[in-house]
Motif scaffolding. Structure first.
Motif, PDB file in Angstrom:
ATOM      1  N   GLY A 177     -12.031 -14.083   6.107  1.00 11.77           N
ATOM      2  CA  GLY A 177     -11.068 -14.215   5.021  1.00 11.77           C
ATOM      3  C   GLY A 177     -10.827 -15.634   4.558  1.00 11.77           C
ATOM      4  O   GLY A 177     -10.049 -15.850   3.630  1.00 11.77           O
ATOM      5  N   GLY A 182     -14.447 -13.966   0.580  1.00 11.91           N
ATOM      6  CA  GLY A 182     -13.652 -13.084   1.425  1.00 11.91           C
ATOM      7  C   GLY A 182     -12.301 -12.775   0.817  1.00 11.91           C
ATOM      8  O   GLY A 182     -11.837 -11.625   0.830  1.00 11.91           O
ATOM      9  N   GLN A 183     -11.647 -13.782   0.261  1.00 13.81           N
ATOM     10  CA  GLN A 183     -10.333 -13.566  -0.342  1.00 13.81           C
ATOM     11  C   GLN A 183     -10.433 -12.722  -1.606  1.00 13.81           C
ATOM     12  O   GLN A 183      -9.568 -11.881  -1.873  1.00 13.81           O
ATOM     13  N   VAL A 186     -10.779  -9.131  -0.479  1.00 12.94           N
ATOM     14  CA  VAL A 186      -9.500  -8.555  -0.058  1.00 12.94           C
ATOM     15  C   VAL A 186      -8.708  -8.089  -1.277  1.00 12.94           C
ATOM     16  O   VAL A 186      -8.188  -6.962  -1.313  1.00 12.94           O
ATOM     17  N   VAL A 199      -8.365  -8.559   7.935  1.00  3.16           N
ATOM     18  CA  VAL A 199      -9.080  -9.754   7.488  1.00  3.16           C
ATOM     19  C   VAL A 199      -9.367 -10.637   8.694  1.00  3.16           C
ATOM     20  O   VAL A 199      -8.439 -11.117   9.358  1.00  3.16           O
ATOM     21  N   HIS A 201     -10.457 -13.836  10.910  1.00  4.67           N
ATOM     22  CA  HIS A 201     -10.266 -15.282  10.814  1.00  4.67           C
ATOM     23  C   HIS A 201     -10.649 -15.877  12.161  1.00  4.67           C
ATOM     24  O   HIS A 201     -10.004 -15.604  13.176  1.00  4.67           O
ATOM     25  N   MET A 211      -5.088 -18.401   2.028  1.00  8.39           N
ATOM     26  CA  MET A 211      -4.773 -17.433   3.079  1.00  8.39           C
ATOM     27  C   MET A 211      -3.347 -16.902   2.949  1.00  8.39           C
ATOM     28  O   MET A 211      -3.098 -15.717   3.185  1.00  8.39           O
ATOM     29  N   THR A 215      -2.402 -12.872   2.757  1.00  7.05           N
ATOM     30  CA  THR A 215      -1.608 -12.305   3.849  1.00  7.05           C
ATOM     31  C   THR A 215      -0.237 -11.840   3.369  1.00  7.05           C
ATOM     32  O   THR A 215       0.434 -11.066   4.063  1.00  7.05           O
ATOM     33  N   VAL A 220      -2.486  -6.084   3.891  1.00 10.19           N
ATOM     34  CA  VAL A 220      -3.376  -7.003   4.599  1.00 10.19           C
ATOM     35  C   VAL A 220      -2.814  -7.368   5.964  1.00 10.19           C
ATOM     36  O   VAL A 220      -1.629  -7.669   6.112  1.00 10.19           O
ATOM     37  N   LEU A 222      -4.004  -9.945   9.175  1.00  3.27           N
ATOM     38  CA  LEU A 222      -4.927 -10.966   9.667  1.00  3.27           C
ATOM     39  C   LEU A 222      -5.251 -10.682  11.132  1.00  3.27           C
ATOM     40  O   LEU A 222      -4.351 -10.419  11.934  1.00  3.27           O
TER      41      LEU A 222
END
Length: 416
Positions: A177, A182-183, A186, A199, A201, A211, A215, A220, A222
């Motif tokens: 993420g 990656g973001q 998401v 996600v 990390h 991030m 989040t 979502v 993490l």
């Protein structure tokens, strides 16, 4: 009109998880030409080069003039529905569990008459329909009749959802993420209706740009995930492996240069450790869990996505060791696809051209933006594709590679 899919109830943990029964999967070599096209989202039929006849089912020779000079050509799918029938009994276990099942005969404007599965919004015959090709749970091409004008919830059709990997109400894992890709993934999954997005990390103590934004999304969560560490992958699989429906492996290490421009093997090892061995570790831990839940209702485990590169098809010397690591990952992904297919899990390989990130900053445009790449992946899941080539560069390279791989190798060695 298709009724919108409602959020499924929580599964009773006491009940036994159903096992997957696949539809009939045997196809001859000639018929696999249709499957190859459907894997990339095209509906193709054989066309005779001598008399121009479009034919179905696939054959070794033209049924009209007996010429063996046949090639696959994309079709519009426009045609007339001439009859329908509804199955209420079947000896095949896959269809037996999904009865009733509606079928129809469609006469295409180009000539052939096809037996197709019918989308729920297709009315009674006669009616104009559009035929498209999709991959079924066995990974083989099947034909579906769609209405020319559908509702907003067409994708929620029960039969169509069997052929696709729509993220709606499903739980997905994005392995990295911290990157812009990656973001973007998401956000695209959340927009597509994903229920939960885990996600990964590798260094959760670091505060990286973007991030906080992802989040903050309620869907979502993490999670710590380092693909270079087998224990990290194993622990996460033990925690969420039995809940994940879609795995999207976007983690990668990308460095420039080839063989002679740098000393030692440290960078190449780092690329292989994530791009190849990371996929291997992930598949060994999460693969069995996905296979075990592939028949678990309307939100069953359904897909595995690998972010590869168009450089996996032919080495691009300015990014030589990265290309080699992606070629190795591509080969491993083919093995993964073969092992996942008996459970009905679709393995989607994504081959983007240069991505608009820091490792391609010296590459001239056009480049694929993270948002466009994420949207292409979600679209592939919704349409049930196996191979995706986002971006103009990827499309051009693919065409050149299919035309003559050796010529493309020479062109890339000369600078493109």
């Amino acid at each position: 009109m298709t009724m919108p899919l409602m959020r499924p109830k929580r599964k009773n943990p006491i009940l036994r998880t159903r096992q997957m029964n696949l539809p009939p999967g045997s196809r001859g070599r000639v018929a696999l030409g249709m499957t190859a096209a459907a894997a990339e989202g095209r509906f193709e039929l054989q066309t005779c080069k001598d008399c121009g006849t479009v034919q179905y089912p696939p054959r070794e020779a033209c049924h009209k003039c007996l010429s063996p000079r046949l090639h696959w050509r994309e079709q519009t799918g426009e045609g007339e529905l001439i009859s329908t029938t509804t199955l209420h009994h079947s000896n095949d276990l896959f269809f037996r569990e999904r009865l009733p099942w509606r079928l129809g005969l469609v006469h295409l404007d180009t000539g052939p008459t096809l037996m197709v599965h019918l989308h729920g919004e297709v009315g009674d015959a006669p009616a104009r329909v559009r035929v498209g090709a999709r991959l079924d749970r066995a990974g083989q091409a099947v034909l579906i009749g769609f209405p020319n004008e559908g509702s907003a919830h067409m994708a929620d059709d029960k039969m169509l959802r069997e052929m696709t990997s729509d993220p709606k109400y499903r739980k997905a894992l994005v392995t990295d993420g911290k990157t812009p890709v990656g973001q973007a993934l998401v956000r695209a999954l959340v927009k597509a209706g994903a229920d939960i997005v885990w996600v990964g990390h590798a260094e959760p103590w670091k505060k990286l740009g973007g991030m906080d934004d992802i989040t903050a999304l309620p869907q979502v969560t993490l999670v710590p995930l380092d693909l270079t560490n087998g224990r990290s992958v194993s622990e996460l699989a033990g925690e969420i492996g039995g809940k994940v429906d879609i795995v999207i492996n976007n983690a990668e290490v990308h460095r420039t240069f080839g063989i002679g421009a740098r000393r030692g093997t440290d960078v190449a090892k780092a690329e292989m450790d994530i791009n190849y061995f990371g996929l291997l570790r992930l598949a060994q831990e999460f693969g069995p869990a996905l296979k075990g839940r592939s028949a678990d209702g309307v939100t069953s485990a359904t897909a595995w996505v690998n972010l590869l590169s168009i450089y996996a098809l032919a080495n691009f010397p300015p990014h030589g060791t990265f290309s080699a690591s992606k070629a190795a990952a591509y080969s491993l992904a083919q093995c993964l696809r073969a092992e996942m297919r008996p459970a009905g899990i679709r393995v989607v390989n994504v081959f983007p051209g240069p991505i608009d990130d820091e490792w391609n900053q010296h590459m001239p445009p056009p480049k694929v933006t993270p948002g466009a790449l994420a949207n292409a992946i979600v679209k592939a899941l919704r349409e049930g594709l196996e191979d995706v080539y986002p971006g103009d560069v990827a499309q051009e390279w693919l065409e050149r590679w299919r035309d003559n791989p050796k010529v493309l190798e020479r062109e890339l060695a000369a600078g493109g």
